[in-house]
Design an enzyme around this catalytic site. Structure first.
Site, PDB file in Angstrom:
ATOM      1  N   ASP A 184      37.336  58.003  33.692  1.00  0.00           N
ATOM      2  CA  ASP A 184      37.909  57.077  33.199  1.00  0.00           C
ATOM      3  C   ASP A 184      37.338  57.083  31.513  1.00  0.00           C
ATOM      4  OD1 ASP A 184      38.707  53.933  33.126  1.00  0.00           O
ATOM      5  OD2 ASP A 184      36.522  53.940  32.398  1.00  0.00           O
ATOM      6  N   GLU A 220      41.251  60.715  31.603  1.00  0.00           N
ATOM      7  CA  GLU A 220      42.081  59.648  31.053  1.00  0.00           C
ATOM      8  C   GLU A 220      41.755  59.545  29.631  1.00  0.00           C
ATOM      9  OE1 GLU A 220      40.778  56.017  30.738  1.00  0.00           O
ATOM     10  OE2 GLU A 220      42.793  55.041  30.345  1.00  0.00           O
TER      11      GLU A 220
HETATM   12  C1  ACG Z   1      40.489  52.663  30.857  1.00  0.00           C
HETATM   13  C2  ACG Z   1      40.877  52.200  32.368  1.00  0.00           C
HETATM   14  C3  ACG Z   1      40.681  50.800  32.342  1.00  0.00           C
HETATM   15  C4  ACG Z   1      39.515  50.194  32.188  1.00  0.00           C
HETATM   16  C5  ACG Z   1      38.546  50.980  31.459  1.00  0.00           C
HETATM   17  C6  ACG Z   1      37.257  50.646  30.951  1.00  0.00           C
HETATM   18  C7  ACG Z   1      39.125  52.041  30.617  1.00  0.00           C
HETATM   19  O1  ACG Z   1      41.961  52.670  32.814  1.00  0.00           O
HETATM   20  O2  ACG Z   1      41.337  49.910  33.601  1.00  0.00           O
HETATM   21  O3  ACG Z   1      39.573  48.888  31.997  1.00  0.00           O
HETATM   22  O4  ACG Z   1      36.474  51.170  32.163  1.00  0.00           O
HETATM   23  C8  ACG Z   1      41.856  52.149  25.905  1.00  0.00           C
HETATM   24  C9  ACG Z   1      40.822  53.343  26.523  1.00  0.00           C
HETATM   25  C10 ACG Z   1      41.271  53.504  27.871  1.00  0.00           C
HETATM   26  C11 ACG Z   1      41.001  52.398  28.630  1.00  0.00           C
HETATM   27  C12 ACG Z   1      42.348  51.333  27.892  1.00  0.00           C
HETATM   28  C13 ACG Z   1      42.008  49.880  28.933  1.00  0.00           C
HETATM   29  N1  ACG Z   1      41.461  52.394  30.065  1.00  0.00           N
HETATM   30  O5  ACG Z   1      40.918  54.606  25.720  1.00  0.00           O
HETATM   31  O6  ACG Z   1      40.174  54.523  28.313  1.00  0.00           O
HETATM   32  O7  ACG Z   1      41.605  51.114  26.679  1.00  0.00           O
HETATM   33  C14 ACG Z   1      45.503  52.942  22.242  1.00  0.00           C
HETATM   34  C15 ACG Z   1      44.352  53.582  22.370  1.00  0.00           C
HETATM   35  C16 ACG Z   1      43.463  53.666  23.627  1.00  0.00           C
HETATM   36  C17 ACG Z   1      43.582  52.418  24.342  1.00  0.00           C
HETATM   37  C18 ACG Z   1      44.600  51.810  24.442  1.00  0.00           C
HETATM   38  C19 ACG Z   1      45.028  50.472  25.264  1.00  0.00           C
HETATM   39  O8  ACG Z   1      44.319  54.798  21.418  1.00  0.00           O
HETATM   40  O9  ACG Z   1      42.376  54.154  23.294  1.00  0.00           O
HETATM   41  O10 ACG Z   1      42.909  52.564  25.779  1.00  0.00           O
HETATM   42  O11 ACG Z   1      45.338  51.570  23.065  1.00  0.00           O
HETATM   43  O12 ACG Z   1      46.136  49.965  24.995  1.00  0.00           O
HETATM   44  C20 ACG Z   1      50.269  55.398  21.958  1.00  0.00           C
HETATM   45  C21 ACG Z   1      49.189  55.883  21.201  1.00  0.00           C
HETATM   46  C22 ACG Z   1      47.846  55.359  21.913  1.00  0.00           C
HETATM   47  C23 ACG Z   1      47.614  53.954  22.129  1.00  0.00           C
HETATM   48  C24 ACG Z   1      48.732  53.510  22.938  1.00  0.00           C
HETATM   49  C25 ACG Z   1      48.922  51.953  23.139  1.00  0.00           C
HETATM   50  O13 ACG Z   1      50.403  55.580  23.237  1.00  0.00           O
HETATM   51  O14 ACG Z   1      49.406  57.208  21.259  1.00  0.00           O
HETATM   52  O15 ACG Z   1      46.621  56.167  21.210  1.00  0.00           O
HETATM   53  O16 ACG Z   1      46.615  53.548  22.927  1.00  0.00           O
HETATM   54  O17 ACG Z   1      49.971  53.863  22.155  1.00  0.00           O
HETATM   55  O18 ACG Z   1      48.707  51.469  21.850  1.00  0.00           O
HETATM   56  C26 ACG Z   1      38.690  47.941  32.598  1.00  0.00           C
HETATM   57  C27 ACG Z   1      39.295  46.987  33.578  1.00  0.00           C
HETATM   58  C28 ACG Z   1      40.233  46.019  32.540  1.00  0.00           C
HETATM   59  C29 ACG Z   1      39.195  45.473  31.622  1.00  0.00           C
HETATM   60  C30 ACG Z   1      38.500  46.248  30.860  1.00  0.00           C
HETATM   61  C31 ACG Z   1      37.180  45.914  30.003  1.00  0.00           C
HETATM   62  O19 ACG Z   1      40.318  47.735  34.330  1.00  0.00           O
HETATM   63  O20 ACG Z   1      40.939  45.219  33.377  1.00  0.00           O
HETATM   64  O21 ACG Z   1      39.927  44.615  30.705  1.00  0.00           O
HETATM   65  O22 ACG Z   1      37.810  47.456  31.745  1.00  0.00           O
END
Ligand code: ACG
Length: 449
Positions: A184, A220
């Protein structure tokens, strides 16, 4: 095929309404029916939250889900049925209820050194780049870093003890039968330093593979494909967020050209291909038309890499994701049309996938032409053609609404997907609306309504 299970919502064995490990053991026939080879189970470790991504003890099972004996029994039951177990492990942080952090808050310097604290040059106004949420949180001991909030303080892996401890944690679970891990938040270990993260994960992967070379390790890394590619070479596999969004976009727009670039820039043989997960709106909410969802899975299952199904996708479960109400996309798995019966979880009120709404296993089983049956035949196709996972995609091209490519590995097939609602003839064959034609040396396989 990997099947992602949100444990709390899947199957309840003891009548408390909460999904548990014995419930997964009791679901093994269903898991075999849908044809999965792996289950990815969301965090099962002790945690104070409903989602479980904030761990308070990495070496114990969340009592809501059962005991270590229930874990052993689940692993043995799944292994006996040819299914392997991938554990979801958030190494980036602990729960603020973890013993270490509780001691750190009381001034224990050894425990404090395991977390990330602000110093005089820290910008404590720093926010997350993707949604401007603050990442520094105040406490009696000063400001600490928590990418995912104050209840999830980030671990400091520049302290060698932390990595040593977590490697021992993972070896503990591997010795009890875990066949792999979903790492994760893999890009947040050393925030904004991809190279340090990649070196970190290469080391973790080497240490774990020394214990069991067959482990399935998946990172991830929610980022652009060129970033993801560099992580996947160090870890083994990463989820392809790029393909997840472009497969849906291409189908919704009826334009396969959108997919051509993605096929070349993703290292597919190091990719887990998926459409949604527990951080996104449900597929049936993003793509209401079941015919389009069938095409999406036909693409997923006829490309190299490892296809991954999010629990309930096969049933058409709905749910709108919101960062404030993530529970809408992790609703109880509907075994029965009345949403009541042996094993039915009911840990939360159901808002989207209510009883008699057509999404239950019971109702899908009765609809011969449902996505549920299509996924089962696609999974059977993939089990019979395991060579596709590490094969090459060649000659990929579009001819009008057709996406055509060859898959070349131990064997060779041509695949034709029709992105339109009209039948189209190609290579002396007719490809129906939203259908897929697989041309193998000795047979034509059609996935079509
Ligand atoms: C993981 C798990 C998630 C968990 C946590 C924390 C992490 O799957 O269930 O939440 O243990 C970021 C992180 C990920 C994270 C998500 C939720 N997921 O990188 O590891 O947040 C952009 C950013 C990403 C970001 C994403 C979030 O770059 O880093 O993810 O936005 O929407 C294109 C772009 C890409 C962009 C996307 C979306 O694809 O290329 O860069 O991503 O558009 O805009 C846990 C719980 C949750 C709780 C949290 C605090 O499950 O319920 O809220 O903890």
């Amino acid at each position: 095929m990997i099947y992602e299970i949100f444990v709390r919502s899947f199957r309840d064995s003891n009548g408390d309404g909460i999904g548990d490990l014995n419930g997964i053991s009791q679901s093994v026939d269903y898991l075999k029916e849908i044809g999965c080879s792996y289950v990815w189970i969301t965090p099962i470790f002790a945690s104070p939250s409903f989602h479980g991504y904030d761990i308070s003890d990495f070496l114990s099972v969340n009592p809501c889900f059962g005991t270590i004996d229930d874990f052993n029994n689940m692993v043995q039951t799944l292994h006996r049925n040819g299914i392997r177990v991938i554990l979801d492990i958030p190494l980036n942080h602990t729960s603020s209820q973890h013993e270490w952090f509780q001691k750190a808050l009381l001034g224990d310097d050894v425990c404090k050194s395991r977390y990330v604290w602000a110093n005089s040059s820290t910008n404590i106004e720093e926010v997350r780049p993707w949604d401007n949420v603050p990442v520094w949180h105040s406490s009696l001991q000063g400001y600490y870093h928590g990418t995912f909030g104050g209840s999830m303080p980030d671990l400091d892996y520049s302290n060698s003890f932390v990595l040593e401890y977590m490697l021992d944690v993972m070896k503990f679970w591997v010795k009890r039968g875990a066949d792999g891990f979903r790492f994760d938040a893999a890009k947040h270990i050393f925030e904004y330093d991809h190279q340090k993260n990649i070196d970190f994960w290469r080391n973790v992967s080497e240490c774990l593979k020394a214990v069991n070379p067959d482990l399935m390790l998946i990172g991830e890394v929610w980022d652009h494909p060129e970033v993801v590619k560099s992580y996947s070479q160090a870890i083994g596999y990463c989820f392809s967020f790029d393909l997840a969004s472009l497969i849906k976009e291409a189908i919704l727009k009826g334009d396969p050209q959108i997919l051509l670039g993605a096929i070349s820039r993703n290292s597919l043989t190091h990719s887990v291909l998926f459409l949604t997960n527990h951080d996104a709106s449900r597929l049936a909410t993003q793509m209401k038309d079941e015919r389009l969802r069938k095409l999406a899975f036909q693409i997923l299952f006829t490309l190299p890499g490892v296809p991954c199904l999010y629990y309930g996708e096969e049933l058409g479960m709905k749910g709108e994701y919101s960062p404030f109400f993530t529970e809408h996309v992790i609703e109880p798995f509907p075994w029965y049309e009345a949403l009541h019966g042996k094993g039915q979880t009911m840990w939360k009120a159901v808002m989207y996938n209510t009883g008699f709404s057509g999404v239950s296993v019971e109702e899908n089983r009765k609809r011969e032409n449902s996505l549920f049956w299509r996924i089962k035949s696609l999974a059977r196709f993939r089990k019979l053609n395991g060579w596709i996972q590490n094969a090459l995609v060649e000659n990929y091209r579009c001819e009008g609404p057709l996406l055509i490519y060859d898959i070349h590995g131990a064997r060779k097939i041509s695949v034709i997907h029709n992105f339109s609602d009209s039948p189209i003839s190609c290579q002396e064959s007719a490809v129906g609306p939203w259908s897929t034609l697989v041309i193998a040396a000795d047979e034509h396989i059609v996935f079509s309504d």
